[in-house]
Motif scaffolding. Structure first.
Motif, PDB file in Angstrom:
ATOM      1  N   GLY A   8      79.050 -29.683  52.483  1.00 42.20           N
ATOM      2  CA  GLY A   8      78.261 -29.062  51.419  1.00 42.20           C
ATOM      3  C   GLY A   8      77.471 -30.140  50.705  1.00 42.20           C
ATOM      4  N   ASN A   9      76.261 -29.813  50.311  1.00 41.85           N
ATOM      5  CA  ASN A   9      75.469 -30.690  49.446  1.00 41.85           C
ATOM      6  C   ASN A   9      75.229 -29.891  48.178  1.00 41.85           C
ATOM      7  OD1 ASN A   9      73.587 -32.226  48.132  1.00 41.85           O
ATOM      8  ND2 ASN A   9      71.933 -31.910  49.616  1.00 41.85           N
ATOM      9  N   TRP A  10      75.934 -30.284  47.121  1.00 44.17           N
ATOM     10  CA  TRP A  10      75.863 -29.488  45.888  1.00 44.17           C
ATOM     11  C   TRP A  10      74.565 -29.687  45.117  1.00 44.17           C
ATOM     12  CZ3 TRP A  10      81.488 -29.953  43.489  1.00 44.17           C
ATOM     13  CH2 TRP A  10      82.307 -29.021  44.115  1.00 44.17           C
ATOM     14  N   LYS A  11      73.803 -30.741  45.465  1.00 46.07           N
ATOM     15  CA  LYS A  11      72.548 -31.032  44.742  1.00 46.07           C
ATOM     16  C   LYS A  11      72.850 -31.156  43.241  1.00 46.07           C
ATOM     17  CE  LYS A  11      70.073 -28.993  48.554  1.00 46.07           C
ATOM     18  NZ  LYS A  11      68.872 -28.359  49.074  1.00 46.07           N
ATOM     19  N   LEU A  12      71.978 -30.639  42.362  1.00 48.54           N
ATOM     20  CA  LEU A  12      72.236 -30.784  40.924  1.00 48.54           C
ATOM     21  C   LEU A  12      72.914 -29.518  40.391  1.00 48.54           C
ATOM     22  CD1 LEU A  12      71.984 -32.767  38.623  1.00 48.54           C
ATOM     23  CD2 LEU A  12      69.687 -31.944  38.187  1.00 48.54           C
ATOM     24  N   GLY A  94      68.197 -40.168  52.381  1.00 48.10           N
ATOM     25  CA  GLY A  94      66.963 -39.675  53.006  1.00 48.10           C
ATOM     26  C   GLY A  94      66.770 -38.171  52.923  1.00 48.10           C
ATOM     27  N   HIS A  95      67.480 -37.485  52.013  1.00 46.29           N
ATOM     28  CA  HIS A  95      67.240 -36.046  51.876  1.00 46.29           C
ATOM     29  C   HIS A  95      65.765 -35.834  51.501  1.00 46.29           C
ATOM     30  CE1 HIS A  95      67.466 -31.916  50.518  1.00 46.29           C
ATOM     31  NE2 HIS A  95      68.625 -31.829  51.160  1.00 46.29           N
ATOM     32  N   SER A  96      65.201 -34.749  51.990  1.00 42.20           N
ATOM     33  CA  SER A  96      63.765 -34.517  51.742  1.00 42.20           C
ATOM     34  C   SER A  96      63.469 -34.401  50.248  1.00 42.20           C
ATOM     35  CB  SER A  96      63.290 -33.264  52.477  1.00 42.20           C
ATOM     36  OG  SER A  96      64.056 -32.151  52.088  1.00 42.20           O
ATOM     37  N   TYR A 166      69.496 -32.955  60.660  1.00 39.80           N
ATOM     38  CA  TYR A 166      68.120 -32.486  60.853  1.00 39.80           C
ATOM     39  C   TYR A 166      67.891 -31.297  59.929  1.00 39.80           C
ATOM     40  CZ  TYR A 166      64.202 -29.859  62.626  1.00 39.80           C
ATOM     41  OH  TYR A 166      63.034 -29.140  62.679  1.00 39.80           O
ATOM     42  N   GLU A 167      66.990 -31.491  58.972  1.00 39.27           N
ATOM     43  CA  GLU A 167      66.719 -30.431  57.998  1.00 39.27           C
ATOM     44  C   GLU A 167      65.217 -30.193  57.898  1.00 39.27           C
ATOM     45  OE1 GLU A 167      70.299 -30.347  55.019  1.00 39.27           O
ATOM     46  OE2 GLU A 167      68.616 -31.433  54.201  1.00 39.27           O
ATOM     47  N   PRO A 168      64.691 -29.198  58.604  1.00 37.49           N
ATOM     48  CA  PRO A 168      63.264 -28.895  58.447  1.00 37.49           C
ATOM     49  C   PRO A 168      63.005 -28.441  57.006  1.00 37.49           C
ATOM     50  CG  PRO A 168      64.361 -27.228  59.819  1.00 37.49           C
ATOM     51  CD  PRO A 168      65.382 -28.282  59.511  1.00 37.49           C
ATOM     52  N   ALA A 171      62.804 -24.862  55.847  1.00 43.20           N
ATOM     53  CA  ALA A 171      63.980 -23.981  55.937  1.00 43.20           C
ATOM     54  C   ALA A 171      64.982 -24.237  54.816  1.00 43.20           C
ATOM     55  CB  ALA A 171      64.667 -24.177  57.287  1.00 43.20           C
ATOM     56  N   ILE A 172      64.683 -25.197  53.926  1.00 46.59           N
ATOM     57  CA  ILE A 172      65.660 -25.555  52.883  1.00 46.59           C
ATOM     58  C   ILE A 172      65.521 -24.639  51.673  1.00 46.59           C
ATOM     59  CG2 ILE A 172      66.356 -27.336  51.243  1.00 46.59           C
ATOM     60  CD1 ILE A 172      65.600 -29.436  53.327  1.00 46.59           C
ATOM     61  N   GLY A 173      66.587 -23.905  51.373  1.00 52.06           N
ATOM     62  CA  GLY A 173      66.624 -23.071  50.183  1.00 52.06           C
ATOM     63  C   GLY A 173      65.643 -21.909  50.213  1.00 52.06           C
ATOM     64  N   THR A 174      65.090 -21.636  51.361  1.00 54.81           N
ATOM     65  CA  THR A 174      64.047 -20.608  51.463  1.00 54.81           C
ATOM     66  C   THR A 174      64.592 -19.319  52.062  1.00 54.81           C
ATOM     67  OG1 THR A 174      63.498 -21.424  53.669  1.00 54.81           O
ATOM     68  CG2 THR A 174      62.215 -22.309  51.840  1.00 54.81           C
ATOM     69  N   GLY A 212      69.545 -26.175  56.523  1.00 53.60           N
ATOM     70  CA  GLY A 212      68.416 -25.330  56.133  1.00 53.60           C
ATOM     71  C   GLY A 212      68.818 -23.877  56.224  1.00 53.60           C
ATOM     72  N   SER A 213      69.253 -23.311  55.074  1.00 57.41           N
ATOM     73  CA  SER A 213      69.646 -21.894  54.998  1.00 57.41           C
ATOM     74  C   SER A 213      70.765 -21.522  55.972  1.00 57.41           C
ATOM     75  CB  SER A 213      68.422 -20.992  55.177  1.00 57.41           C
ATOM     76  OG  SER A 213      67.462 -21.251  54.157  1.00 57.41           O
ATOM     77  N   VAL A 214      71.713 -22.444  56.170  1.00 56.92           N
ATOM     78  CA  VAL A 214      72.911 -22.087  56.955  1.00 56.92           C
ATOM     79  C   VAL A 214      73.819 -21.241  56.054  1.00 56.92           C
ATOM     80  CG1 VAL A 214      74.928 -22.938  58.223  1.00 56.92           C
ATOM     81  CG2 VAL A 214      72.785 -24.242  58.280  1.00 56.92           C
ATOM     82  N   ILE A 233      74.909 -28.149  54.106  1.00 58.05           N
ATOM     83  CA  ILE A 233      74.694 -26.831  53.518  1.00 58.05           C
ATOM     84  C   ILE A 233      74.554 -26.901  52.001  1.00 58.05           C
ATOM     85  CG2 ILE A 233      75.760 -24.557  53.240  1.00 58.05           C
ATOM     86  CD1 ILE A 233      77.132 -25.524  56.117  1.00 58.05           C
ATOM     87  N   GLY A 234      73.466 -26.339  51.507  1.00 62.33           N
ATOM     88  CA  GLY A 234      73.221 -26.339  50.067  1.00 62.33           C
ATOM     89  C   GLY A 234      73.810 -25.100  49.409  1.00 62.33           C
ATOM     90  N   GLY A 235      72.984 -24.076  49.225  1.00 61.42           N
ATOM     91  CA  GLY A 235      73.349 -22.874  48.459  1.00 61.42           C
ATOM     92  C   GLY A 235      74.676 -22.249  48.861  1.00 61.42           C
ATOM     93  N   ALA A 236      74.917 -22.126  50.157  1.00 61.19           N
ATOM     94  CA  ALA A 236      76.116 -21.412  50.619  1.00 61.19           C
ATOM     95  C   ALA A 236      77.396 -22.249  50.469  1.00 61.19           C
ATOM     96  CB  ALA A 236      75.932 -20.970  52.073  1.00 61.19           C
TER      97      ALA A 236
HETATM   98  O1  G3H Z   1      71.234 -30.526  52.153  1.00 60.31           O
HETATM   99  C1  G3H Z   1      71.206 -29.296  52.288  1.00 60.31           C
HETATM  100  C2  G3H Z   1      69.957 -28.662  52.577  1.00 60.31           C
HETATM  101  O2  G3H Z   1      68.952 -29.071  51.728  1.00 60.31           O
HETATM  102  C3  G3H Z   1      70.010 -27.190  52.827  1.00 60.31           C
HETATM  103  O3  G3H Z   1      70.023 -26.419  51.654  1.00 60.31           O
HETATM  104  P1  G3H Z   1      70.207 -24.822  51.803  1.00 60.31           P
HETATM  105  O4  G3H Z   1      71.443 -24.604  52.609  1.00 60.31           O
HETATM  106  O5  G3H Z   1      70.345 -24.341  50.383  1.00 60.31           O
HETATM  107  O6  G3H Z   1      68.988 -24.318  52.501  1.00 60.31           O
END
Ligand code: G3H
Length: 251
Positions: A8-12, A94-96, A166-168, A171-174, A212-214, A233-236
């Motif tokens: 998981g990548n919790w981001k902020l 190196g996250h986008s 690999y994160e296009p 596809a991230i958070g979209t 990317g939206s897994v 995985i971000g959101g999920a």
């Molecule tokens: O590092 C995780 C990615 O940015 C994917 O985020 P997401 O699963 O919310 O699309």
């Protein structure tokens, strides 16, 4: 045989209290690490709470960023040396979002990879193309360029132990996931690039995630692809139930 890694990548998101609650809800339901490695990469301010809460469990712990210097006058940065001292296993680089919002270059990312390896923390190196690059059908050359620049000067042993995500960007958070075929195609290209740069053994050992939206609904199909060894995985990954469904995708 590569062990899958679902991170998981919790981001902020999340504070130390929420972190402890999350870990308490998942810690006894995680798969054996030899079957699937489960990891959470959290904001620096939550790492101490995460480590304490996860003690004795199968949860691996990652940071979301680190600087390439160990100490000095670098206000606001996180030391890779201190991450190691804290018992942190992984660190995303190196996250986008860092390349885009914080203007990180491949040169910075390469220095970060070297600093993390020097301190015994495994980098999770992100790469991926924008929608514009994909629409111009230039995604392979873009991602291969990132990989070559980011890995410059690393040894075969280091690369064999690395995790690449690999994160296009499109596809991230979209909610717009790359198809399992598109994800597999690029992960295969990345593995072939590692083979060209190093050797077959290194390419066979490096673990490559798709991000990317897994979601629990698509994780099985993605993980069934031969060159995909995990998900970032971000959101999920923010809800215990959904995270558990992801890491236990084999059940
Ligand atoms: O590092 C995780 C990615 O940015 C994917 O985020 P997401 O699963 O919310 O699309």
């Amino acid at each position: 045989m590569r062990t899958p890694i679902i991170a998981g990548n919790w981001k902020l998101h999340m504070n130390p209290e929420q972190t402890a609650e999350f870990v308490a809800a998942v810690k006894d339901k995680l798969p054996e690490s030899s079957k699937v490695e489960s990891a959470i990469c959290a904001p620096a301010v939550d790492l101490d709470a995460l480590r304490k809460a996860a003690e004795g469990s199968n949860l691996h712990i990652g940071a979301e960023n680190a600087y390439f210097e160990e100490e000095g006058a670098f206000t606001g940065e996180t030391s890779p040396k201190v991450l190691k001292e804290m018992g942190i296993n992984y660190c995303i680089i190196g996250h986008s979002e860092r390349r885009g919002y914080f203007h990180e270059t491949d040169e910075d990312i390469n220095k970060k990879a070297k600093a993390l390896f020097a301190n015994g923390v495994t980098p999770i190196l992100c790469c991926g193309e924008s929608l514009e690059t994909r629409e111009a059908n230039k995604q392979e050359e873009w991602v291969v360029g990132q990989i070559k620049a980011d890995l410059e000067g690393l040894s075969a042993d280091q690369v064999a132990s690395l995790v690449i995500a690999y994160e296009p960007i499109w596809a991230i958070g979209t909610g717009k996931t790359a198809t399992a075929e598109q994800a597999e195609e690029m992960c295969k290209t990345i593995r072939e690039t590692i083979k060209d740069l190093y050797n077959e053994e290194t390419a066979e050992n490096v673990r490559i995630q798709y991000g990317g939206s897994v979601k629990p609904a698509n994780v099985k199909e993605i993980m069934a692809k031969p060159n995909i060894d995990g998900g970032l995985i971000g959101g999920a990954a923010l809800e215990p139930e959904s995270f558990l469904a992801l890491v236990n995708y084999q059940d």
